[in-house]
Design an enzyme around this catalytic site. Structure first.
Site, short mmCIF file in Angstrom:
data_model
loop_
_atom_site.label_atom_id
_atom_site.label_comp_id
_atom_site.label_asym_id
_atom_site.label_seq_id
_atom_site.Cartn_x
_atom_site.Cartn_y
_atom_site.Cartn_z
CD1 TRP A 9 3.14 31.57 -27.97
CD2 TRP A 9 3.70 32.75 -26.14
NE1 TRP A 9 4.52 31.59 -27.87
CE2 TRP A 9 4.89 32.30 -26.76
CE3 TRP A 9 3.81 33.50 -24.97
CZ2 TRP A 9 6.16 32.59 -26.25
CZ3 TRP A 9 5.07 33.80 -24.47
CH2 TRP A 9 6.24 33.34 -25.10
CE LYS A 10 -5.02 29.60 -30.79
NZ LYS A 10 -5.94 28.62 -31.34
CG HIS A 94 -7.76 34.08 -33.72
ND1 HIS A 94 -8.57 33.10 -33.19
CD2 HIS A 94 -6.62 33.47 -34.11
CE1 HIS A 94 -7.93 31.94 -33.27
NE2 HIS A 94 -6.75 32.13 -33.82
CD GLU A 164 -5.49 30.90 -37.79
OE1 GLU A 164 -4.51 30.31 -37.36
OE2 GLU A 164 -6.30 31.48 -37.08
P1 PGA Z 1 -3.55 25.93 -33.93
O1 PGA Z 1 -4.10 27.43 -33.77
O2 PGA Z 1 -2.22 26.01 -34.59
O3 PGA Z 1 -3.48 25.42 -32.53
O4 PGA Z 1 -4.56 25.21 -34.77
C1 PGA Z 1 -3.95 28.37 -34.78
C2 PGA Z 1 -4.70 29.61 -34.43
O5 PGA Z 1 -5.82 29.51 -33.90
O6 PGA Z 1 -4.21 30.74 -34.64
#
Ligand code: PGA
Length: 254
Positions: A9-10, A94, A164
């Protein structure tokens, strides 16, 4: 292995009421899953309250944790606190934390102690950009090795890797949108090979490798089915219960 769908969710949403409402909608869908489960990683401040609402198919994780468990470390949160608050997972390394200063060495310290306190670590790795001669693969291998430096071999049973590529993360200044299932499949084989040098082969083979970077309801089938991803790390789309629940449904159908 059940597919693992992680919602990052950041720094969202803006209140506990909204966090509870979003979590409840996802939890309802998660309760129907047979071949998938989900982990929601909200900001620290919501973990304890949402932990009380969690279930076996919808558990909680944090977005970071510190490498010490007590002491004079203003603003830091320990893995022990998170475990006691109800978290079972923690995202470490991250790219958005690395951009704010986390080095591979910092990440390695955080990984070890998080597992000491019985959290499952979702370790994020990924290159900033691609180049023609494959230097980015060297970068990726080093990032993995250094972020897991000196980790006891059996600790790898509590590791999940989230690949990622930074250029695929939505809202990143240089985003190019999601990668492709074929590319993910290739990178996940590469990542597993790197892991097999760090721990026993059997343990390395069992480490889930997730795809992250603009994952949504339109591309998740491809990553999970064609890319053979063990799950997804979802940022933006995890804030929209309709999109996220569709992703859960798709992952349960594979
Ligand atoms: P996103 O983010 O799905 O909005 O690209 C993924 C993340 O940064 O974990």
């Amino acid at each position: 292995m059940k597919k693992l769908i992680v919602g990052n969710w950041k720094m969202n949403p803006d209140s506990l009421a909204n966090a509870k409402s979003l979590f409840s909608k996802v939890k309802r869908k998660a309760g129907t899953l047979k071949k998938a489960r989900c982990v929601i990683c909200p900001p620290y401040i919501f973990i304890e309250s949402l932990g009380r609402l969690s279930s076996a198919s919808c558990t909680l994780g944090a977005q970071d944790s510190f490498w010490e468990v007590r002491g004079a470390y203003t603003s830091q949160v320990s893995p022990q606190m998170l475990k006691k608050a109800g978290a079972q997972y923690v995202i470490l390394g991250h790219s958005e934390k690395r951009e704010l200063g986390d080095t591979n060495e910092d990440v390695a310290k955080k990984v070890k102690i998080a597992i000491d306190y019985r959290l499952v670590v979702i370790l994020c790795v990924g290159e900033k950009e691609r180049d023609e001669d494959g230097k980015y693969l060297k970068f990726l291998a080093e990032e993995i090795k250094e972020s897991l430096h000196k980790l006891p071999k059996k600790y790898f049973r509590n590791i999940v890797i989230a690949y990622e590529p930074i250029w695929a993360i939505s809202e990143h200044e240089s985003t190019k949108g999601a990668s492709t299932p074929e590319d993910f499949l290739e990178k996940s084989i590469f990542i597993r090979r790197v892991l097999s040098h760090l721990t026993e082969k059997e343990i390395a083979m069992g480490i889930p490798i997730l795809y992250g970077g603009s994952a949504d309801e339109n591309n998740s089938w491809g990553f999970l089915k064609e890319g053979k991803a063990d799950g997804l790390l979802v940022g933006g789309a995890s804030l929209d219960p309709e999109s996220f629940n569709q992703i859960l449904e798709i992952s349960d159908s594979i």
